[in-house]
Design a protein around this motif. Structure first.
Motif, PDB file in Angstrom:
ATOM      1  N   ARG A  29       0.820  -1.218   0.000  1.00  0.00           N
ATOM      2  CA  ARG A  29       0.000   0.000   0.000  1.00  0.00           C
ATOM      3  C   ARG A  29       0.850   1.263   0.000  1.00  0.00           C
ATOM      4  O   ARG A  29       0.468   2.278  -0.576  1.00  0.00           O
ATOM      5  N   ASN A  30       2.004   1.222   0.649  1.00  0.00           N
ATOM      6  CA  ASN A  30       2.843   2.415   0.786  1.00  0.00           C
ATOM      7  C   ASN A  30       3.857   2.607  -0.332  1.00  0.00           C
ATOM      8  O   ASN A  30       4.288   3.737  -0.573  1.00  0.00           O
ATOM      9  N   ASN A  31       4.274   1.536  -0.992  1.00  0.00           N
ATOM     10  CA  ASN A  31       5.399   1.638  -1.912  1.00  0.00           C
ATOM     11  C   ASN A  31       5.093   1.363  -3.382  1.00  0.00           C
ATOM     12  O   ASN A  31       5.808   1.844  -4.254  1.00  0.00           O
ATOM     13  N   LEU A  32       4.056   0.607  -3.678  1.00  0.00           N
ATOM     14  CA  LEU A  32       3.877   0.191  -5.066  1.00  0.00           C
ATOM     15  C   LEU A  32       3.411   1.300  -5.995  1.00  0.00           C
ATOM     16  O   LEU A  32       3.680   1.252  -7.193  1.00  0.00           O
ATOM     17  N   SER A  33       2.756   2.312  -5.480  1.00  0.00           N
ATOM     18  CA  SER A  33       2.331   3.408  -6.354  1.00  0.00           C
ATOM     19  C   SER A  33       3.525   4.169  -6.913  1.00  0.00           C
ATOM     20  O   SER A  33       3.396   4.903  -7.890  1.00  0.00           O
ATOM     21  N   LYS A  34       4.705   3.975  -6.328  1.00  0.00           N
ATOM     22  CA  LYS A  34       5.924   4.652  -6.767  1.00  0.00           C
ATOM     23  C   LYS A  34       6.665   3.866  -7.857  1.00  0.00           C
ATOM     24  O   LYS A  34       7.709   4.310  -8.331  1.00  0.00           O
ATOM     25  N   VAL A  35       6.148   2.709  -8.238  1.00  0.00           N
ATOM     26  CA  VAL A  35       6.857   1.823  -9.161  1.00  0.00           C
ATOM     27  C   VAL A  35       6.374   2.051 -10.589  1.00  0.00           C
ATOM     28  O   VAL A  35       5.256   1.670 -10.949  1.00  0.00           O
ATOM     29  N   ALA A  36       7.229   2.665 -11.398  1.00  0.00           N
ATOM     30  CA  ALA A  36       6.895   2.900 -12.806  1.00  0.00           C
ATOM     31  C   ALA A  36       6.781   1.574 -13.547  1.00  0.00           C
ATOM     32  O   ALA A  36       7.600   0.672 -13.357  1.00  0.00           O
ATOM     33  N   GLY A  37       5.754   1.447 -14.360  1.00  0.00           N
ATOM     34  CA  GLY A  37       5.590   0.259 -15.181  1.00  0.00           C
ATOM     35  C   GLY A  37       4.929  -0.916 -14.483  1.00  0.00           C
ATOM     36  O   GLY A  37       4.715  -1.956 -15.106  1.00  0.00           O
ATOM     37  N   LEU A  38       4.599  -0.776 -13.207  1.00  0.00           N
ATOM     38  CA  LEU A  38       3.918  -1.865 -12.494  1.00  0.00           C
ATOM     39  C   LEU A  38       2.420  -1.723 -12.710  1.00  0.00           C
ATOM     40  O   LEU A  38       1.821  -0.699 -12.396  1.00  0.00           O
ATOM     41  N   SER A  39       1.820  -2.750 -13.279  1.00  0.00           N
ATOM     42  CA  SER A  39       0.381  -2.729 -13.554  1.00  0.00           C
ATOM     43  C   SER A  39      -0.433  -3.319 -12.415  1.00  0.00           C
ATOM     44  O   SER A  39      -1.502  -2.834 -12.093  1.00  0.00           O
ATOM     45  N   ARG A  40       0.104  -4.384 -11.810  1.00  0.00           N
ATOM     46  CA  ARG A  40      -0.665  -5.099 -10.794  1.00  0.00           C
ATOM     47  C   ARG A  40       0.276  -5.933  -9.948  1.00  0.00           C
ATOM     48  O   ARG A  40       1.280  -6.439 -10.434  1.00  0.00           O
ATOM     49  N   ALA A  41      -0.084  -6.092  -8.678  1.00  0.00           N
ATOM     50  CA  ALA A  41       0.652  -6.974  -7.774  1.00  0.00           C
ATOM     51  C   ALA A  41      -0.358  -7.656  -6.862  1.00  0.00           C
ATOM     52  O   ALA A  41      -1.352  -7.044  -6.457  1.00  0.00           O
TER      53      ALA A  41
END
Length: 117
Positions: A29-41
């Motif tokens: 919740r805290n870190n994945l929005s900062k990942v360019a190119g990540l569509s889904r986890a």
């Protein structure tokens, strides 16, 4: 559209499962929005004892995954808790290649979905 999909299997002792889930979901919740190119986890809890957790990350390209591995968001997500009784790192071993031995059942407990542009 091609995707680059990475799957990790993480062995977590039953007595540490709740703490692992809380920490892992918080990191998602805290870190994945900062990942360019990540569509889904996704984080999937094992439905049966003795089965590892499963984490799947879907990137737009392999280069996005490589950038993630070298990012501050990656380091923040993989920082161990400071508690003295913290569990050893739950980390897959690259040399630990498992053969397909049958069906593993999991329960999806968290999904991160990138905002659509």
């Amino acid at each position: 559209m091609n995707m680059y999909i990475v799957t990790n299997r993480i062995d977590v002792p039953a007595e540490r499962a709740a703490a692992f889930e809380e920490r892992f979901i918080g990191n998602m919740r805290n870190n994945l929005s900062k990942v360019a190119g990540l569509s889904r986890a996704t984080l999937d809890r094992p439905a049966e004892e003795g089965t590892p957790y499963k984490v799947t990350m879907e990137f737009e390209a392999e280069s996005d995954f490589e950038a993630w591995k070298n990012s501050e968001a990656f380091r923040a997500s993989h920082t161990r808790p400071a508690a003295a009784d913290a569990a050893p790192a739950e980390k897959p071993k690259n040399e630990d290649v498992r053969s397909a031995t049958g069906i593993e059942r999991h329960i999806r407990i968290e999904t991160y979905q990138a905002a659509q542009a």
